[in-house]
Design a protein around this motif. Structure first.
Motif, PDB file in Angstrom:
ATOM      1  N   GLY A   1      31.367  44.616  36.789  1.00  9.67           N
ATOM      2  CA  GLY A   1      31.266  44.844  38.224  1.00  9.67           C
ATOM      3  C   GLY A   1      29.857  45.228  38.601  1.00  9.67           C
ATOM      4  N   PRO A   2      29.684  45.936  39.717  1.00 10.72           N
ATOM      5  CA  PRO A   2      30.785  46.375  40.581  1.00 10.72           C
ATOM      6  C   PRO A   2      31.107  45.353  41.667  1.00 10.72           C
ATOM      7  CG  PRO A   2      28.752  47.387  41.299  1.00 10.72           C
ATOM      8  CD  PRO A   2      28.398  46.540  40.106  1.00 10.72           C
ATOM      9  N   PHE A   3      32.319  45.483  42.227  1.00 10.34           N
ATOM     10  CA  PHE A   3      32.757  44.649  43.327  1.00 10.34           C
ATOM     11  C   PHE A   3      33.127  45.534  44.508  1.00 10.34           C
ATOM     12  CE2 PHE A   3      33.578  42.118  39.539  1.00 10.34           C
ATOM     13  CZ  PHE A   3      33.045  40.888  39.899  1.00 10.34           C
ATOM     14  N   ASP A   4      32.834  45.043  45.702  1.00 10.19           N
ATOM     15  CA  ASP A   4      33.174  45.790  46.922  1.00 10.19           C
ATOM     16  C   ASP A   4      34.638  45.610  47.300  1.00 10.19           C
ATOM     17  OD1 ASP A   4      30.418  46.637  47.487  1.00 10.19           O
ATOM     18  OD2 ASP A   4      30.089  44.485  47.804  1.00 10.19           O
ATOM     19  N   LEU A   5      35.200  44.469  46.925  1.00  8.27           N
ATOM     20  CA  LEU A   5      36.618  44.193  47.184  1.00  8.27           C
ATOM     21  C   LEU A   5      37.183  43.448  45.990  1.00  8.27           C
ATOM     22  CD1 LEU A   5      39.135  44.070  49.039  1.00  8.27           C
ATOM     23  CD2 LEU A   5      38.252  41.884  49.902  1.00  8.27           C
ATOM     24  N   ILE A   6      38.289  43.958  45.462  1.00 10.32           N
ATOM     25  CA  ILE A   6      39.026  43.263  44.408  1.00 10.32           C
ATOM     26  C   ILE A   6      40.390  42.914  44.977  1.00 10.32           C
ATOM     27  CG2 ILE A   6      39.981  43.378  42.077  1.00 10.32           C
ATOM     28  CD1 ILE A   6      37.763  45.323  41.357  1.00 10.32           C
TER      29      ILE A   6
ATOM     30  N   LEU B   1      45.290  48.246  36.522  1.00 14.72           N
ATOM     31  CA  LEU B   1      44.719  49.044  37.605  1.00 14.72           C
ATOM     32  C   LEU B   1      43.548  49.890  37.125  1.00 14.72           C
ATOM     33  CD1 LEU B   1      47.703  50.293  39.813  1.00 14.72           C
ATOM     34  CD2 LEU B   1      45.978  48.569  40.351  1.00 14.72           C
ATOM     35  N   ARG B   2      43.619  50.377  35.911  1.00 14.83           N
ATOM     36  CA  ARG B   2      42.495  51.170  35.384  1.00 14.83           C
ATOM     37  C   ARG B   2      41.259  50.299  35.159  1.00 14.83           C
ATOM     38  NH1 ARG B   2      46.177  55.084  31.444  1.00 14.83           N
ATOM     39  NH2 ARG B   2      46.547  56.682  33.039  1.00 14.83           N
ATOM     40  N   GLU B   3      41.468  49.053  34.738  1.00 11.52           N
ATOM     41  CA  GLU B   3      40.346  48.135  34.606  1.00 11.52           C
ATOM     42  C   GLU B   3      39.756  47.809  35.975  1.00 11.52           C
ATOM     43  OE1 GLU B   3      38.567  46.779  32.157  1.00 11.52           O
ATOM     44  OE2 GLU B   3      39.650  48.026  30.702  1.00 11.52           O
ATOM     45  N   ILE B   4      40.612  47.641  36.967  1.00 14.19           N
ATOM     46  CA  ILE B   4      40.145  47.379  38.323  1.00 14.19           C
ATOM     47  C   ILE B   4      39.354  48.581  38.844  1.00 14.19           C
ATOM     48  CG2 ILE B   4      40.958  47.164  40.707  1.00 14.19           C
ATOM     49  CD1 ILE B   4      43.083  45.251  39.666  1.00 14.19           C
ATOM     50  N   HIS B   5      39.825  49.781  38.517  1.00 13.33           N
ATOM     51  CA  HIS B   5      39.102  51.004  38.899  1.00 13.33           C
ATOM     52  C   HIS B   5      37.689  50.978  38.320  1.00 13.33           C
ATOM     53  CE1 HIS B   5      38.159  55.335  39.108  1.00 13.33           C
ATOM     54  NE2 HIS B   5      39.117  55.423  40.024  1.00 13.33           N
ATOM     55  N   ARG B   6      37.558  50.534  37.082  1.00  9.25           N
ATOM     56  CA  ARG B   6      36.243  50.450  36.426  1.00  9.25           C
ATOM     57  C   ARG B   6      35.339  49.440  37.119  1.00  9.25           C
ATOM     58  NH1 ARG B   6      34.064  46.858  32.956  1.00  9.25           N
ATOM     59  NH2 ARG B   6      36.042  45.732  32.704  1.00  9.25           N
ATOM     60  N   LEU B   7      35.908  48.348  37.583  1.00 12.02           N
ATOM     61  CA  LEU B   7      35.128  47.263  38.163  1.00 12.02           C
ATOM     62  C   LEU B   7      34.748  47.494  39.622  1.00 12.02           C
ATOM     63  CD1 LEU B   7      37.133  44.268  36.670  1.00 12.02           C
ATOM     64  CD2 LEU B   7      34.784  44.894  36.081  1.00 12.02           C
ATOM     65  N   MET B   8      35.361  48.465  40.269  1.00 11.61           N
ATOM     66  CA  MET B   8      35.154  48.697  41.692  1.00 11.61           C
ATOM     67  C   MET B   8      33.887  49.485  41.973  1.00 11.61           C
ATOM     68  SD  MET B   8      38.725  49.723  43.500  1.00 11.61           S
ATOM     69  CE  MET B   8      37.789  50.526  44.807  1.00 11.61           C
ATOM     70  N   ALA B   9      33.216  49.118  43.064  1.00 11.84           N
ATOM     71  CA  ALA B   9      32.171  49.976  43.608  1.00 11.84           C
ATOM     72  C   ALA B   9      32.825  51.264  44.098  1.00 11.84           C
ATOM     73  CB  ALA B   9      31.459  49.267  44.753  1.00 11.84           C
ATOM     74  N   ASP B  10      32.059  52.352  44.099  1.00  2.00           N
ATOM     75  CA  ASP B  10      32.638  53.656  44.450  1.00  2.00           C
ATOM     76  C   ASP B  10      33.233  53.674  45.845  1.00  2.00           C
ATOM     77  OD1 ASP B  10      32.076  54.739  41.992  1.00  2.00           O
ATOM     78  OD2 ASP B  10      30.179  55.639  42.617  1.00  2.00           O
TER      79      ASP B  10
END
Length: 332
Positions: A175-180, A196-205
């Motif tokens: 990441g990071p991504f602004d929208l997943i 969901l935990r992987e998505i949490h890692r990939l998300m911008a804060d």
């Protein structure tokens, strides 16, 4: 030995159901557990799913037929419309929307939520995107940083528009991504908490997750194993709003908003299964439009019923908007 719910861990008052594969009509049976605590309906044993996503699976089709990109005029109109819908600014886009309102319908309503704060430079990841039809559409509306990921596609795809579709799991993405986004793909994931935990890692804060999923509610209560969105065995988990909130909390998310968006499909698809007609059957309402298995009045009535259920929070499909916990909330 009794099964325990894999979402909340509850071992008591759970019910087992035997349901048939009816999208393609193999009628192979699969057992599903209905949790007596959180209400999640989940497949008892996860099978090898590769054979259940054939080449003609609906999300694997070619993307050359993206309606808003067929010619220069449409591409220009979509670009102007996208700027107007994303930012609320642009005289050209306002004029296009007024003159050609059907074009606006191709812009996903789930992306118009003000809380997302999208711009044309937002970094967007679509998980379980198939060959990337939605991402291609978003490109023509003006988004420029678009990535897809789907482990079931035949090979990685690099579209001429620079939209990239990766054949790899989330743990191999950066990441990071602004929208997943996960548009009706999260229910296919065998390890939802890990996902969901992987998505949490990939998300911008300050980013968001958009989950669109079937929801266990009125249609399940009415049709049971013939509920069209149960879709054995591809749908591994069918959540209630309660169980999705529990899962999101465990993964470090808060749910900022829930929008129910079910349609008449929950009725006519399920009624069709009651008549032992698969979704891909030539007799299916999917192929026959207004003159098929059901009358115009029946279809119109089911649309009204779907709108009522959405307003009551009882539709069989919903959008969940998630963000990392403890982040400052936007003002709508």
């Amino acid at each position: 030995m009794p099964f325990s719910c894999r979402i909340c861990g509850n071992p008591e008052n759970n019910r087992m159901h035997s349901a048939r594969e009816m999208m393609f009509g193999t009628r192979e049976r699969f057992d599903y557990l209905e949790c007596g605590q959180c209400g999640t309906v989940q497949i008892a044993e996860i099978p090898d799913l590769s054979s259940h996503y054939p080449e003609d699976y609906y999300s694997f089709g070619p993307v050359a037929d993206v309606a808003v990109g067929k010619n220069f005029v449409r591409r220009l109109a979509a670009r102007l419309t996208g700027k107007y819908l994303i930012t609320g600014r642009g005289i050209g886009g306002r004029i296009v929307v007024k003159l050609e309102p059907r074009l606006e319908m191709h812009f996903p309503i789930s992306l118009r939520e003000p809380i997302l704060r999208l711009t044309d430079s937002s970094r967007i990841l679509d998980v379980g995107c198939g060959t990337g039809h939605l991402l291609q559409t978003l490109h023509y509306f003006g988004f420029r940083h678009l990535t897809g990921a789907d482990t079931f596609i035949a090979e990685e795809i690099e579209h001429p528009t620079a939209v990239t579709i990766l054949k790899r799991p989330l743990e191999r993405l950066d990441g990071p991504f602004d929208l997943i986004m996960m548009h009706h793909s999260f229910e296919h994931m065998p390890e939802p908490l890990v996902t969901l935990r992987e998505i949490h890692r990939l998300m911008a804060d300050d980013g968001f997750v958009l989950l669109r999923i079937p929801v266990v509610s009125f249609a399940w209560e009415k049709y049971g194993i013939n509920w069209v969105q149960l879709d054995p065995p591809r749908h591994l988990y069918l959540y209630t709003e309660k169980s999705l909130r529990l899962l999101a909390e465990q993964a470090g998310f808060s749910i900022e908003k829930v929008v129910y968006d079910s349609v008449s499909f929950q009725f006519w698809g399920s009624e069709q299964y009651l008549r032992d007609i698969p979704l891909n059957d030539s007799r299916s309402q999917s192929f026959s439009g207004q003159g098929g298995l059901f009358t115009r009045d029946e279809l119109a009535g089911w649309e009204v019923d779907a709108e009522r259920l959405n307003a009551e929070g009882r539709g069989d499909s919903a959008c969940f908007y998630l963000r990392k916990k403890n982040e400052p909330r936007s003002v709508e």
